[in-house]
Scaffold this motif. Structure first.
Motif, mmCIF file in Angstrom:
data_model
loop_
_atom_site.group_PDB
_atom_site.id
_atom_site.type_symbol
_atom_site.label_atom_id
_atom_site.label_comp_id
_atom_site.label_asym_id
_atom_site.label_seq_id
_atom_site.Cartn_x
_atom_site.Cartn_y
_atom_site.Cartn_z
ATOM 1 N N LEU A 102 0.831 -1.192 0.000
ATOM 2 C CA LEU A 102 0.000 0.000 0.000
ATOM 3 C C LEU A 102 0.870 1.249 0.000
ATOM 4 O O LEU A 102 2.064 1.187 0.287
ATOM 5 N N ILE A 103 0.275 2.377 -0.304
ATOM 6 C CA ILE A 103 0.992 3.650 -0.271
ATOM 7 C C ILE A 103 1.547 3.825 1.140
ATOM 8 O O ILE A 103 0.800 3.715 2.120
ATOM 9 N N PRO A 104 2.863 4.073 1.275
ATOM 10 C CA PRO A 104 3.427 4.224 2.615
ATOM 11 C C PRO A 104 2.781 5.376 3.394
ATOM 12 O O PRO A 104 2.463 6.423 2.837
ATOM 13 N N TYR A 105 2.567 5.132 4.665
ATOM 14 C CA TYR A 105 2.021 6.136 5.579
ATOM 15 C C TYR A 105 2.943 6.197 6.779
ATOM 16 O O TYR A 105 3.115 5.209 7.478
ATOM 17 N N GLY A 106 3.573 7.351 6.984
ATOM 18 C CA GLY A 106 4.504 7.482 8.103
ATOM 19 C C GLY A 106 5.703 6.556 7.983
ATOM 20 O O GLY A 106 6.220 6.079 8.972
ATOM 21 N N GLY A 107 6.100 6.255 6.739
ATOM 22 C CA GLY A 107 7.259 5.389 6.524
ATOM 23 C C GLY A 107 6.970 3.912 6.667
ATOM 24 O O GLY A 107 7.866 3.084 6.639
ATOM 25 N N VAL A 108 5.681 3.547 6.782
ATOM 26 C CA VAL A 108 5.302 2.150 6.962
ATOM 27 C C VAL A 108 4.289 1.783 5.882
ATOM 28 O O VAL A 108 3.452 2.594 5.506
#
Length: 175
Positions: free
Chosen positions: A165-171
């Protein structure tokens, strides 16, 4: 396009699928080391039931032992124990593909539908992928996510898929 709406409900981050009522986009996660009250669990349950969804919580009991106890007391039951795996960088070993299999990026709507169909089968989603599902998968890639499919070269059948998935907060999440 984000596939989930998120809502803070007490010490839980509740996620709601924008386009799916499947269990893998509709669940809550407790904050680490939280101690939810019975009334907070009642509010969490109501948030899902008001959307005609089964309340589900994904948790690591060691990170939220009090939440685990409170949820059990409220009638939540374990549906499965899944391994939690995390990659923190380093060298990835080379992998030999089975003969007749090629890994490629999806390039057409049919490829994106097949990618989603494999995911639906893996996660027990009852419906076949639609044009909207294919567009969302493409949007994820265009927004910074990754998707690959495994194609049987003799038949062009998609036999496996994977996506981040699109990274969120580097995760990100690998599915």
């Amino acid at each position: 396009v984000e596939q989930r709406r998120v809502e803070r409900t007490g010490p839980f981050l509740a996620t709601f699928g924008r386009y799916s009522n499947g269990p893998y986009l509709n669940y809550a996660v407790p904050d680490d080391h939280c101690e939810p009250t019975d009334s907070e669990v009642v509010r969490l349950t109501a948030a899902y039931e008001s959307r005609l969804l089964r309340p589900r919580v994904e948790l690591v009991p060691e990170l939220a032992p009090a939440a685990s106890l409170t949820l059990r007391r409220a009638g939540f039951k374990e549906e499965g124990v899944l391994q939690l795996m995390a990659y923190r960088g380093g060298t990835i070993p080379e992998v030999s593909l089975p003969k007749g299999i090629e890994i490629v990026a999806p390039a057409s709507e049919a490829n994106y539908r097949a990618l989603v169909d494999v995911r639906h089968e893996a996660f027990g989603e009852p419906d076949r992928a639609t044009a909207v599902d294919a567009a969302r998968a493409r949007s994820n890639v265009e927004g910074g996510g990754v998707a690959l499919i495994a194609v049987e070269t003799s038949t062009s059948d998609v036999v496996a898929s994977g996506a981040c998935l699109i990274p969120y907060g580097g995760v990100t999440e690998l599915t």
